[in-house]
Design a protein around this motif. Sequence first.
Motif, mmCIF file in Angstrom:
data_model
loop_
_atom_site.group_PDB
_atom_site.id
_atom_site.type_symbol
_atom_site.label_atom_id
_atom_site.label_comp_id
_atom_site.label_asym_id
_atom_site.label_seq_id
_atom_site.Cartn_x
_atom_site.Cartn_y
_atom_site.Cartn_z
ATOM 1 N N THR A 1 0.810 -1.219 0.000
ATOM 2 C CA THR A 1 0.000 0.000 0.000
ATOM 3 C C THR A 1 0.840 1.264 0.000
ATOM 4 O OG1 THR A 1 -0.143 -0.112 2.418
ATOM 5 C CG2 THR A 1 -1.924 -1.130 1.163
ATOM 6 N N TYR A 2 2.168 1.120 0.184
ATOM 7 C CA TYR A 2 3.041 2.295 0.138
ATOM 8 C C TYR A 2 3.421 2.668 -1.291
ATOM 9 C CZ TYR A 2 3.448 1.635 5.160
ATOM 10 O OH TYR A 2 3.163 1.506 6.493
ATOM 11 N N ASP B 1 10.661 2.787 -2.893
ATOM 12 C CA ASP B 1 11.554 2.966 -4.029
ATOM 13 C C ASP B 1 12.085 4.400 -4.075
ATOM 14 O OD1 ASP B 1 12.426 1.695 -6.757
ATOM 15 O OD2 ASP B 1 11.649 3.675 -7.267
ATOM 16 N N MET B 2 11.222 5.361 -3.797
ATOM 17 C CA MET B 2 11.640 6.765 -3.810
ATOM 18 C C MET B 2 12.681 7.042 -2.732
ATOM 19 S SD MET B 2 8.249 9.029 -4.700
ATOM 20 C CE MET B 2 7.346 8.497 -3.261
ATOM 21 N N PRO C 1 0.494 8.904 6.306
ATOM 22 C CA PRO C 1 1.303 8.381 7.413
ATOM 23 C C PRO C 1 2.756 8.111 7.048
ATOM 24 C CG PRO C 1 0.034 6.610 6.439
ATOM 25 C CD PRO C 1 -0.351 7.868 5.704
ATOM 26 N N ILE C 2 3.270 8.704 5.958
ATOM 27 C CA ILE C 2 4.618 8.353 5.508
ATOM 28 C C ILE C 2 5.714 9.023 6.317
ATOM 29 C CG2 ILE C 2 3.800 8.043 3.146
ATOM 30 C CD1 ILE C 2 5.479 10.729 2.620
ATOM 31 N N ILE C 3 5.387 10.017 7.143
ATOM 32 C CA ILE C 3 6.439 10.805 7.777
ATOM 33 C C ILE C 3 7.307 9.960 8.698
ATOM 34 C CG2 ILE C 3 5.004 11.556 9.714
ATOM 35 C CD1 ILE C 3 7.670 13.602 7.775
ATOM 36 N N ALA C 4 6.709 9.002 9.429
ATOM 37 C CA ALA C 4 7.498 8.155 10.325
ATOM 38 C C ALA C 4 8.495 7.321 9.527
ATOM 39 C CB ALA C 4 6.581 7.254 11.138
ATOM 40 N N MET C 5 8.054 6.780 8.394
ATOM 41 C CA MET C 5 8.961 6.002 7.556
ATOM 42 C C MET C 5 10.023 6.890 6.926
ATOM 43 S SD MET C 5 6.419 3.299 5.676
ATOM 44 C CE MET C 5 7.809 2.547 4.833
ATOM 45 N N THR C 6 9.669 8.135 6.601
ATOM 46 C CA THR C 6 10.651 9.063 6.043
ATOM 47 C C THR C 6 11.769 9.319 7.049
ATOM 48 O OG1 THR C 6 8.877 10.126 4.782
ATOM 49 C CG2 THR C 6 10.949 11.312 4.958
#
Length: 388
Positions: A287-288, A293-294, A316-321
């Motif tokens: 789902t990401y 990849d980016m 919710p991508i900020i934690a993974m960033t």
Amino acid sequence: MHRFSRILLTAAALLAMPTAALAMTETVWNFLDGQVPGGDSWRYSGIDVPQTTPEGLRVTASNDDGSMLVDLALPHPTQVVYITLASRTDETAKFLWHRRADVPGNLLELPFTITGGGTEQTVALDLDPYPQWDARTDAIGLSFPQGSDVLLREIRFSHWNIFDQTMEVAKSFWIFPKFNPYNINFIWGPVITFNPVGTESIFSTLPPRGRSGMWLLYAALIVVAGGLIAYGIWKGKKQSLVVIFFLAYAAVWILFDVRMGAEILSYVKNDYDTYLSKPMGQRIFRTYLSFNDMMDRTAPWLEDVEELGVLRETSPIIAMTRYFSLPATVVEPDGPRPDVKLWLVYHRDDVTVDGEGRLTVGGVPWSAPGRIVEQLDTRAFLFRTTQQ
């Protein structure tokens, strides 16, 4: 010879019976060429006088929400209703029905979407999963919002035989949901359906449209237990029957275990097909989507910076960033930060590069002059300032 002929005829009948039984039972109401199935028994409310045309029944609701109802007495139960129509504009209509046990006038409704453009479309309404549905309803109807102008062409009422339903149960048992972050909270297990429309859309909504496949396990065990008890009473044997029951229980359990294991392996296969086997720039991770990849493509640009400015959509991508960017610190400034050298812009359509080469948010400059150094996807990019 006569007896042999009877045996052949009986065998032929038994072989032919499943084929005939597999046929779908269907009632079709055709509204083309001026036809109106149900005739004058239709009851209209809030709808202009319908117009019969060669292309179908034109139904308009000019001044208010409108509905059309008719009594129903089909020779078979109904699982799926197909409605073929056309509309110039997008509309949210409703399918209406009356349960025989309810008081007159008490109608239930199921909304469905009509896509505009004037092209013919068929909406398939799988009513099987809804406990409120009465398969032998005595009245059905349609409701349209104010301003609707719809061309109704056909309504089909479909029911599948027990053999077809059994096939759909077997097919849906082996259909797996796509991996989602909420899977750990919603362990559906096998979900079963009883018609092709339900099988095709089984996991398109939350909760899934279908019934828990665990009922197959319970039903199998009840049938086995009932048969063994009856046999034990008849033959007077008990001990060996207990062993047989637990062997049957183990067999059913193994079947479900194989199914669960196959579901996990389907996630592994999907990860390999969409991520592990793809070159950088084409990888999609669950789902990401292309986010992982980016971030891999962003890593080389983080080597000489202490901060990564992030301008992102609500997601919710900020934690993974933050995780992928270590040891650089991720910042989400609420105002201009000309001191930040590297920026990740993720799906923010209000962020552009102005004529002086600065990142702007809603037209307000947020960075020092620079340039886009990596186009990550059609709506995401890396921006690096030219300052030392």
